[in-house]
Design an enzyme around this catalytic site. Structure first.
Site, short mmCIF file in Angstrom:
data_model
loop_
_atom_site.label_atom_id
_atom_site.label_comp_id
_atom_site.label_asym_id
_atom_site.label_seq_id
_atom_site.Cartn_x
_atom_site.Cartn_y
_atom_site.Cartn_z
N HIS A 76 3.48 129.24 26.65
CA HIS A 76 2.38 129.52 25.72
C HIS A 76 2.14 131.03 25.61
CE1 HIS A 76 0.42 125.27 25.81
NE2 HIS A 76 1.27 125.42 24.82
N ARG A 85 8.07 121.47 10.90
CA ARG A 85 8.17 120.74 12.17
C ARG A 85 6.83 120.10 12.48
NH1 ARG A 85 10.28 125.95 13.48
NH2 ARG A 85 12.56 125.98 13.67
N GLU A 94 22.71 116.78 12.84
CA GLU A 94 22.60 117.63 14.03
C GLU A 94 23.33 117.06 15.25
OE1 GLU A 94 18.43 118.02 15.03
OE2 GLU A 94 17.99 116.06 14.19
N ASN A 106 21.08 124.19 15.65
CA ASN A 106 20.74 124.37 17.06
C ASN A 106 21.25 123.20 17.90
OD1 ASN A 106 19.40 126.46 15.90
ND2 ASN A 106 17.36 125.88 16.58
N ASP A 107 20.84 121.98 17.52
CA ASP A 107 21.29 120.81 18.26
C ASP A 107 22.76 120.51 18.01
OD1 ASP A 107 19.25 119.97 19.92
OD2 ASP A 107 18.23 118.82 18.37
N ARG A 155 21.74 125.22 26.14
CA ARG A 155 21.53 126.68 26.13
C ARG A 155 20.32 127.09 26.94
NH1 ARG A 155 19.08 128.26 20.27
NH2 ARG A 155 17.76 126.46 19.97
N CYS A 167 19.20 124.60 8.34
CA CYS A 167 17.86 124.97 8.80
C CYS A 167 17.82 125.40 10.26
CB CYS A 167 16.87 123.82 8.58
SG CYS A 167 17.24 122.34 9.55
#
Length: 587
Positions: free
Chosen positions: A189, A297, A432, A455-456, A466, A503
């Protein structure tokens, strides 16, 4: 030079201020049974005071960066109301006759140790939140003084073992040049907040220091690369002063491109949209020239709260996004939790490999009531703009059909209630995982569009997590296997006559532009902060030359060969070059 984790981008130079630790002075004797009521009253008073402080901090931070990021403190309030955490404290007081502060300290240690043992970066980061809240409560019980930071007339780089969100909320971003923390990572956070207010942050350096940093030492913080220099020589200082000044200049120049179309020098057009988690990010994206939302998201609507959001709560957010985007496309991805994204109020099963487990569309198709609530909210918002819906982590045609059946039920529900929506809403799937690539031709027949989540995809194709420090260096977005997966997906979409976008992070990497030109991908969605950099690179690219480079890249055999070739091409004729050559100087 010390290599840490670049958790918030930017460069900072200045003197260190090391945040001191306060020492605990806990009673070592048990309390008398007759004093139990007094201890409980002390505990409850400490909780009330802590809640009041957190509410005050939340409101202060909301004024600084907006409503969405301030919800981080809702999670802190939830901890003070969490029955498991509070029962642990109360049980220690009542059954073991521990003083309130001792019980709080032991409960903190218990839960933090439990989370630290989990092989899950998200849960490890949440342990910091428990420590933050628990330490606040401890300070009130012990009457410990607050640590005084340097005055606003003395800009400094803050150094701390850990930096809690509540500590960061009190900082003045105009005078805190940068932050260095011993622990933590990109998903904490504190890192999220540092990025929101624009303070460079390097974390995770604890075991890389030969000796502790001292207040007054001169530091250079490189939040882009995760580099930290302690008392560097003048060459390093001058180099980073140049990088810092260049970043400021570049930011000013890039902003001039916000209203310019993303077209190569020889006329190839790109449609650039934004990935976003909140309305505030949409404001930034539109300011930077985004042509809509390529990925909203939605899971962040579900986080940092104590219950699932209602249909009306979700609808209000989706409606505002649609209206702000006006007629531009808004692609809303359905709930993607599991793996590294957990909900405090939704207990997911313990799994040896959660990234391959119960997550995303698998949860939605299992908990159909939650899924239908979300789809209904999205449908309602489709009456206010060009809204599309997208399913994550699809691996089979059956999943698409099942999801569409639930979407149909949501439409029937709205028909019964007389609520308007777009009955022709477009439905897409994320590509993905390798299974989706291999049946892309079949999925294309069931979909209105594809969006490639790189990413995935990279993670699953290469079997590389990663977030795992031991193998993160093996995460190669330009691996020949990944390039072949991209080509297979795009060709399937073209054959079916449906659009395809990208994306993932690769969409925001300027070096990949030749690949998109050669593949014929025109739609890219990325972080709002990447939009102008990518647009600048497009404007300075010759499409014919870029396609030749990409054609050659598809014939190369190693990731390093592909990356080196694309990097060299990207560095040509651009004022961005100054930031791409970060060879490490001697310190």
């Amino acid at each position: 030079m010390i290599k840490g984790i670049g958790a918030a981008a930017g460069v900072a130079l200045g003197k260190a201020f090391v945040l001191p630790h306060w020492e605990l002075d806990l009673p070592d004797s048990e309390i008398d049974a007759v004093d139990l009521a007094k201890e409980f009253e002390r505990l409850y008073e400490g909780i009330r005071t802590s809640k009041d402080e957190i509410e005050y901090i939340k409101n202060e931070f909301k004024e600084m960066v907006g409503d969405e990021e301030s919800h981080i403190f809702d999670a802190h309030l939830a901890i003070l109301e969490d029955p498991v955490f509070m029962n642990e404290i109360q049980g220690l007081i009542e059954r073991q006759y521990k003083a309130a502060e001792v019980a709080v300290k032991e409960a903190i240690d218990h839960f933090v140790s439990m989370f630290d043992l989990l092989d899950d970066e998200y849960m490890k980061e949440r342990a910091l939140d428990i420590k933050d809240v628990g330490n606040r409560l401890l300070k009130h019980l012990l009457g410990a003084p607050e640590v005084t930071l340097p005055s606003d007339t003395q800009p400094y780089i803050l150094v701390a073992k850990e930096l809690s969100p509540s500590q960061l909320a009190h900082l003045n971003p105009s005078h805190v040049l940068g932050i260095v923390t011993m622990s933590g990572g990109k998903t904490s956070h504190s890192a999220i907040m540092a990025r929101a207010i624009g303070i460079p942050l390097v974390s995770g350096i604890e075991h890389r220091l030969e000796k502790p940093i001292q207040t007054g030492e001169f530091l250079v913080v490189d939040g882009d690369e995760g580099h930290l220099y302690i008392n560097p020589n003048q060459n390093v200082v001058e180099r980073y002063k140049g990088i810092r000044d260049e970043q400021r200049k570049r930011k000013e120049q890039l902003q001039l491109l916000s209203s310019v179309e993303a077209v190569t020098k020889d006329g190839s057009y790109f449609h650039l949209s934004a990935n976003m988690n909140s309305l505030k990010e949409l404001d930034m994206a539109l300011k930077n020239g985004a042509e809509g939302v390529g990925l909203f998201r939605t899971e962040f609507l579900y986080m940092d709260r104590t219950t699932f959001p209602t249909e009306d709560e979700q609808f209000e957010v989706y409606r505002q996004v649609a209206e702000k985007a006006k007629n531009s496309s808004v692609v809303i991805r359905t709930l993607d939790i599991g793996g590294d994204k957990q909900l405090d109020y939704f207990s997911l099963p313990e799994e040896e490999n959660p990234v391959l487990g119960y997550r995303a569309i698998r949860i939605s198709l299992d908990r159909t009531e939650l899924f239908q609530t979300q789809l209904t909210a999205i449908l309602r918002a489709s009456n206010y703009g060009n809204v599309k819906v997208m399913y994550p982590m699809i691996s089979s045609v059956d999943e698409v059909r099942q999801a569409n059946e639930i979407l149909k039920r949501s439409m029937e529900d709205l028909d019964r209630r007389g609520i308007p929506y777009n009955s022709q809403i477009q439905v897409g799937v994320m590509i993905e995982i390798p299974a989706a690539v291999m049946i892309a031709d079949l999925l294309a027949e069931e979909s209105d569009f594809f969006s490639i989540g790189t990413n995935d995809l990279v993670q699953y194709v290469l079997a590389v997590d990663r977030m795992n420090e031991q193998i993160a260096h093996m995460y190669y977005p330009f691996h020949p296997a990944v390039l072949r997966m991209l080509r297979t997906t795009v060709e399937a979409a073209k054959q079916a006559g449906i659009p395809v976008s990208v994306c993932g992070e690769l969409a925001g990497d300027e070096r990949a532009i030749p690949l998109w030109l050669e593949l014929g991908v025109q739609n890219l969605s990325m972080s709002p902060l990447s939009l102008l950099k990518v647009k600048h690179r497009i404007l300075n690219t010759d499409a014919v030359a870029a396609k030749k480079e990409a054609t050659a890249c598809f014939k190369l055999r190693t990731s390093s060969e592909v990356e080196d070739r694309l990097t060299r091409f990207s560095e040509q004729d651009s004022f961005m070059t100054g930031n791409t050559n970060r060879s490490t100087p001697a310190s």
